[in-house]
Design an enzyme around this catalytic site. Structure first.
Site, PDB file in Angstrom:
ATOM      1  N   GLN A  94       4.372   4.012  -1.100  1.00 32.41           N
ATOM      2  CA  GLN A  94       3.142   4.105  -1.837  1.00 32.41           C
ATOM      3  C   GLN A  94       2.861   2.448  -2.222  1.00 32.41           C
ATOM      4  O   GLN A  94       3.740   1.737  -2.435  1.00 32.41           O
ATOM      5  CB  GLN A  94       3.423   4.668  -3.261  1.00 32.41           C
ATOM      6  CG  GLN A  94       2.399   4.692  -4.327  1.00 32.41           C
ATOM      7  CD  GLN A  94       2.778   5.356  -5.704  1.00 32.41           C
ATOM      8  OE1 GLN A  94       3.743   5.605  -5.732  1.00 32.41           O
ATOM      9  NE2 GLN A  94       1.655   5.601  -6.450  1.00 32.41           N
ATOM     10  N   HIS A 100      -2.674   9.186  -6.241  1.00 30.07           N
ATOM     11  CA  HIS A 100      -3.691   9.495  -5.324  1.00 30.07           C
ATOM     12  C   HIS A 100      -3.408  10.305  -4.196  1.00 30.07           C
ATOM     13  O   HIS A 100      -1.983  10.270  -3.743  1.00 30.07           O
ATOM     14  CB  HIS A 100      -4.629   8.402  -4.924  1.00 30.07           C
ATOM     15  CG  HIS A 100      -3.518   7.209  -4.076  1.00 30.07           C
ATOM     16  ND1 HIS A 100      -2.667   6.508  -4.742  1.00 30.07           N
ATOM     17  CD2 HIS A 100      -3.146   7.082  -2.728  1.00 30.07           C
ATOM     18  CE1 HIS A 100      -1.848   5.704  -3.861  1.00 30.07           C
ATOM     19  NE2 HIS A 100      -2.057   6.127  -2.699  1.00 30.07           N
TER      20      HIS A 100
HETATM   21  P1  5GP Z   1      -0.447   4.318  -0.338  1.00 29.69           P
HETATM   22  O1  5GP Z   1      -0.087   3.521   0.442  1.00 29.69           O
HETATM   23  O2  5GP Z   1      -0.354   3.807  -2.020  1.00 29.69           O
HETATM   24  O3  5GP Z   1      -0.312   5.773  -0.465  1.00 29.69           O
HETATM   25  O4  5GP Z   1      -2.193   4.295  -0.250  1.00 29.69           O
HETATM   26  C1  5GP Z   1      -2.994   3.426  -0.873  1.00 29.69           C
HETATM   27  C2  5GP Z   1      -4.494   3.595   0.051  1.00 29.69           C
HETATM   28  O5  5GP Z   1      -5.309   2.893  -0.970  1.00 29.69           O
HETATM   29  C3  5GP Z   1      -4.460   2.878   1.235  1.00 29.69           C
HETATM   30  O6  5GP Z   1      -4.497   3.845   2.252  1.00 29.69           O
HETATM   31  C4  5GP Z   1      -5.372   1.710   1.260  1.00 29.69           C
HETATM   32  O7  5GP Z   1      -6.005   1.541   2.475  1.00 29.69           O
HETATM   33  C5  5GP Z   1      -6.172   1.938   0.020  1.00 29.69           C
HETATM   34  N1  5GP Z   1      -6.695   1.197  -0.730  1.00 29.69           N
HETATM   35  C6  5GP Z   1      -6.135  -0.065  -1.189  1.00 29.69           C
HETATM   36  N2  5GP Z   1      -7.045  -0.641  -1.906  1.00 29.69           N
HETATM   37  C7  5GP Z   1      -8.210  -0.160  -1.852  1.00 29.69           C
HETATM   38  C8  5GP Z   1      -9.512  -0.447  -2.507  1.00 29.69           C
HETATM   39  O8  5GP Z   1      -9.701  -1.541  -3.189  1.00 29.69           O
HETATM   40  N3  5GP Z   1     -10.380   0.411  -1.986  1.00 29.69           N
HETATM   41  C9  5GP Z   1     -10.311   1.622  -1.399  1.00 29.69           C
HETATM   42  N4  5GP Z   1     -11.505   2.282  -1.156  1.00 29.69           N
HETATM   43  N5  5GP Z   1      -9.221   1.992  -0.731  1.00 29.69           N
HETATM   44  C10 5GP Z   1      -8.064   1.007  -1.009  1.00 29.69           C
END
Ligand code: 5GP
Ligand code: ZN
Length: 114
Positions: A94, A100
């Site tokens: 994460q 999310h």
């Molecule tokens: P995690 O790694 O926490 O499961 O996923 C976070 C996701 O958020 C990643 O796939 C990354 O590309 C996306 N993300 C990070 N910052 C932003 C942002 O400012 N806008 C959008 N649309 N996606 C984001």
């Protein structure tokens, strides 16, 4: 929550390519897509991760998943499916500490995760 990028997106303080919004949920395109379809769906309420979910959040998260599958169907994933992913904390990879669910589709996805 101050300084949370997804809270800022939920409040409209940072732009996002939104595909769905209601009073409690928001879905938008991931900035760095890993599949032809890569959306994120969030509760507007700040919950840091799935392990921080309270029993009182159960209905909200149930509605999040119901909406996630509806959105996936609306984006062409009904026949071939896809993946609904929640990463949690460091071992889960994460990177944004606001709960999310990734909605991924449009190509075969490998398993198990690396
Ligand atoms: P995690 O790694 O926490 O499961 O996923 C976070 C996701 O958020 C990643 O796939 C990354 O590309 C996306 N993300 C990070 N910052 C932003 C942002 O400012 N806008 C959008 N649309 N996606 C984001
Ligand atoms: Zn947040």
């Amino acid at each position: 929550m101050d300084n949370c990028i997804f809270c800022k997106i939920a409040k409209g303080e940072i732009p996002a390519n939104k595909v769905y919004e209601d009073e409690e949920l928001l879905a938008f395109h991931d900035l760095n897509p890993q599949a032809p379809l890569h959306l994120l769906i969030i509760p507007k309420k700040h919950i840091s991760n799935i392990m921080d979910m309270d029993a009182a959040d159960s209905d909200l998260i149930g509605r999040l998943f119901y909406k996630a599958q509806e959105i996936a169907k609306n984006h062409g994933c009904e026949e071939m499916g896809g993946r609904f992913v929640i990463n949690c904390k460091s071992h889960g990879g994460q990177t944004v500490d606001h709960l999310h669910c990734h909605i991924l589709g449009g190509r075969p996805l490998s398993w198990p995760p690396g």
